[in-house]
Design an enzyme around this catalytic site. Structure first.
Site, mmCIF file in Angstrom:
data_model
loop_
_atom_site.group_PDB
_atom_site.id
_atom_site.type_symbol
_atom_site.label_atom_id
_atom_site.label_comp_id
_atom_site.label_asym_id
_atom_site.label_seq_id
_atom_site.Cartn_x
_atom_site.Cartn_y
_atom_site.Cartn_z
ATOM 1 N N LYS A 201 -28.388 31.014 -32.181
ATOM 2 C CA LYS A 201 -29.246 31.447 -33.287
ATOM 3 C C LYS A 201 -29.120 32.952 -33.454
ATOM 4 C CE LYS A 201 -33.903 31.566 -35.071
ATOM 5 N NZ LYS A 201 -35.252 31.016 -35.031
ATOM 6 N N ARG A 211 -39.669 32.945 -43.567
ATOM 7 C CA ARG A 211 -40.774 33.743 -43.025
ATOM 8 C C ARG A 211 -41.883 33.901 -44.065
ATOM 9 N NH1 ARG A 211 -37.120 38.175 -39.597
ATOM 10 N NH2 ARG A 211 -36.170 36.604 -38.227
ATOM 11 N N LYS A 225 -36.021 40.765 -34.673
ATOM 12 C CA LYS A 225 -35.906 39.874 -33.524
ATOM 13 C C LYS A 225 -34.608 40.142 -32.764
ATOM 14 C CE LYS A 225 -38.941 36.371 -35.571
ATOM 15 N NZ LYS A 225 -39.217 34.941 -35.830
ATOM 16 N N GLU A 241 -24.003 30.952 -24.836
ATOM 17 C CA GLU A 241 -25.361 30.417 -25.052
ATOM 18 C C GLU A 241 -25.347 28.878 -25.022
ATOM 19 O OE1 GLU A 241 -28.399 31.288 -25.403
ATOM 20 O OE2 GLU A 241 -28.466 33.424 -25.870
ATOM 21 N N LYS A 256 -27.093 28.391 -36.218
ATOM 22 C CA LYS A 256 -27.992 28.818 -37.285
ATOM 23 C C LYS A 256 -27.871 30.315 -37.510
ATOM 24 C CE LYS A 256 -32.880 29.260 -38.040
ATOM 25 N NZ LYS A 256 -34.160 29.233 -37.405
ATOM 26 N N SER A 282 -33.029 29.019 -45.027
ATOM 27 C CA SER A 282 -33.753 29.274 -46.271
ATOM 28 C C SER A 282 -33.006 30.217 -47.214
ATOM 29 C CB SER A 282 -35.142 29.822 -45.938
ATOM 30 O OG SER A 282 -35.045 30.986 -45.128
ATOM 31 N N TYR A 320 -32.726 22.400 -46.875
ATOM 32 C CA TYR A 320 -33.834 22.220 -47.823
ATOM 33 C C TYR A 320 -33.398 21.353 -48.992
ATOM 34 C CZ TYR A 320 -35.776 25.684 -44.824
ATOM 35 O OH TYR A 320 -36.222 26.312 -43.692
HETATM 36 C C1 PBG Z 1 -38.838 30.194 -35.988
HETATM 37 C C2 PBG Z 1 -37.812 29.760 -36.943
HETATM 38 C C3 PBG Z 1 -37.204 30.506 -37.969
HETATM 39 C C4 PBG Z 1 -36.422 29.616 -38.681
HETATM 40 C C5 PBG Z 1 -36.535 28.363 -38.062
HETATM 41 N N1 PBG Z 1 -37.379 28.475 -36.986
HETATM 42 C C6 PBG Z 1 -37.363 31.917 -38.388
HETATM 43 C C7 PBG Z 1 -37.077 33.001 -37.487
HETATM 44 O O1 PBG Z 1 -36.455 32.861 -36.438
HETATM 45 O O2 PBG Z 1 -37.544 34.100 -37.815
HETATM 46 C C8 PBG Z 1 -35.644 29.960 -39.913
HETATM 47 C C9 PBG Z 1 -35.286 28.830 -40.807
HETATM 48 C C10 PBG Z 1 -34.875 29.212 -42.172
HETATM 49 O O3 PBG Z 1 -34.670 30.392 -42.528
HETATM 50 O O4 PBG Z 1 -34.741 28.274 -42.986
HETATM 51 N N2 PBG Z 1 -38.435 30.821 -34.836
#
Ligand code: PBG
Length: 331
Positions: A201, A211, A225, A241, A256, A282, A320
């Site tokens: 990730k 968010r 993050k 990982e 992701k 997203s 989505y």
């Molecule tokens: C939470 C999480 C996130 C997403 C999925 N689980 C956001 C992030 O890490 O800030 C993002 C999914 C998306 O953008 O569709 N940790």
């Protein structure tokens, strides 16, 4: 080999001549079995409301969730990933509400399991619940404390498993969380609960609309993050990982974001040959939908984008667009 033959012995257009032939030589296929629909549920909401930055996607109150679930089942999609939008008054430094066995996401899981055959995936991360918007707990300096976060995240995963989640999906990127969650599941008799690890990730700017959707962006503010999610420059680290998460007991691994990271999906699948999911996040969806809404692109780009994941080797895609694409695929 044919490849050594030259034109006109070799004419690649022969196998493109009719739709039937093109179908026969198709190397990859997209079906509803490749799709997982993410769903946002919102505390205290009556009915549903639109999410501006995710055209066509809503937040659902528990009293409207069944309608969405019915739609997903009718579209023959197998699974949903559920994300909670928590009442801001319930957020605190520790993300305490994540451990409440009757919290929003647990109620949603119970409702979906009771009323459908869908597999339910529940995220393990504290960001929907923390006042600072981070996925783990902070130390005095504001650094996300790995080892203290592990205990809470493990308890959160147990809470989700007890509520009936088929898969717990740690998206927090703390080191050691898969082992900790797996031990706890085994020790408590949850031997068939799947761990879908967000193994690779990235610390991506493509999560913006998500968010907004869960209301964590204002909590996070200008914070990033970067100290726990991966650098977008790296791929060897992604394999590292994934290897660690598999050794610690992950059943399925995820990459992701998706489309900007197809190289990572391909390497993960070729290296480990384990179930590999991808998340068309997203921001990727928002880009495509914005262009479609402006009539700069046609809707079929959604299917094209999802087929690219199949080519890269993904077994399944969280997107989505799942419902919308499923309707097309079922025609
Ligand atoms: C939470 C999480 C996130 C997403 C999925 N689980 C956001 C992030 O890490 O800030 C993002 C999914 C998306 O953008 O569709 N940790």
């Amino acid at each position: 080999m044919n490849a050594s033959r030259k034109f006109p012995q070799s004419r690649l257009r022969r196998t493109r001549f009719t739709a039937s032939i093109r179908n026969l030589i198709a190397e990859n296929d997209l079906t509803v079995n490749d799709l997982i629909q993410p769903i946002f549920v919102k505390e205290g909401l009556d009915g549903f409301e639109a999410i501006n930055s995710l055209p066509g996607i809503n937040r659902y109150g528990l009293n409207a969730l069944d309608l969405e679930i019915e739609k997903i089942q009718n579209n023959k999609i197998n699974a949903v990933a559920i994300f909670p939008v928590i009442d801001p008054n319930k957020k605190d430094e520790q993300g305490t509400e994540s451990l409440n066995e009757d919290n929003l996401v647990c109620e949603a899981i119970k409702q979906i399991k009771k009323n459908s055959d869908l597999a339910v995936i529940a995220d393990v991360a504290l960001d929907p619940y923390t006042s600072h918007g981070h996925d783990g707990l902070l130390d005095e300096s504001g650094y996300v404390d790995n080892d203290r976060s592990l205990a809470t995240l493990t308890d959160q995963a147990m809470t989700l498993a007890k509520a009936g989640a088929d898969m717990v999906a740690p998206s927090d990127m703390m080191d050691g969380r898969i082992a900790s969650i797996r031990d706890s599941l085994e020790n408590n008799g949850f031997v068939n609960t799947i761990i879908l690890s967000y193994a690779a990730k990235y610390s991506s700017k493509f999560y913006g609309p998500f968010r907004d959707a869960v209301g964590s962006s204002s909590n996070l503010g200008v914070g990033s993050k970067d100290t726990y999610q991966m650098s977008v420059a790296n791929i060897d680290e992604a394999l590292h990982e994934v290897r660690m998460d598999l050794e610690e007991g992950a059943d399925i691994v995820m990459v992701k974001p998706g489309m900007p990271y197809l190289d990572v999906i391909k390497s993960v699948k070729e290296t480990f040959k384990v179930p590999t999911f991808a998340y068309q996040v997203s921001g990727e969806y928002a880009m495509l939908k914005a262009a479609i809404q402006n009539e700069w692109l046609v809707e079929d780009v959604l299917i094209e984008s999802l087929l690219s994941f199949k080519r890269a080797g993904a077994d399944c895609v969280l997107t989505y667009a799942a419902n919308e694409v499923a309707v097309k695929l079922n025609q």
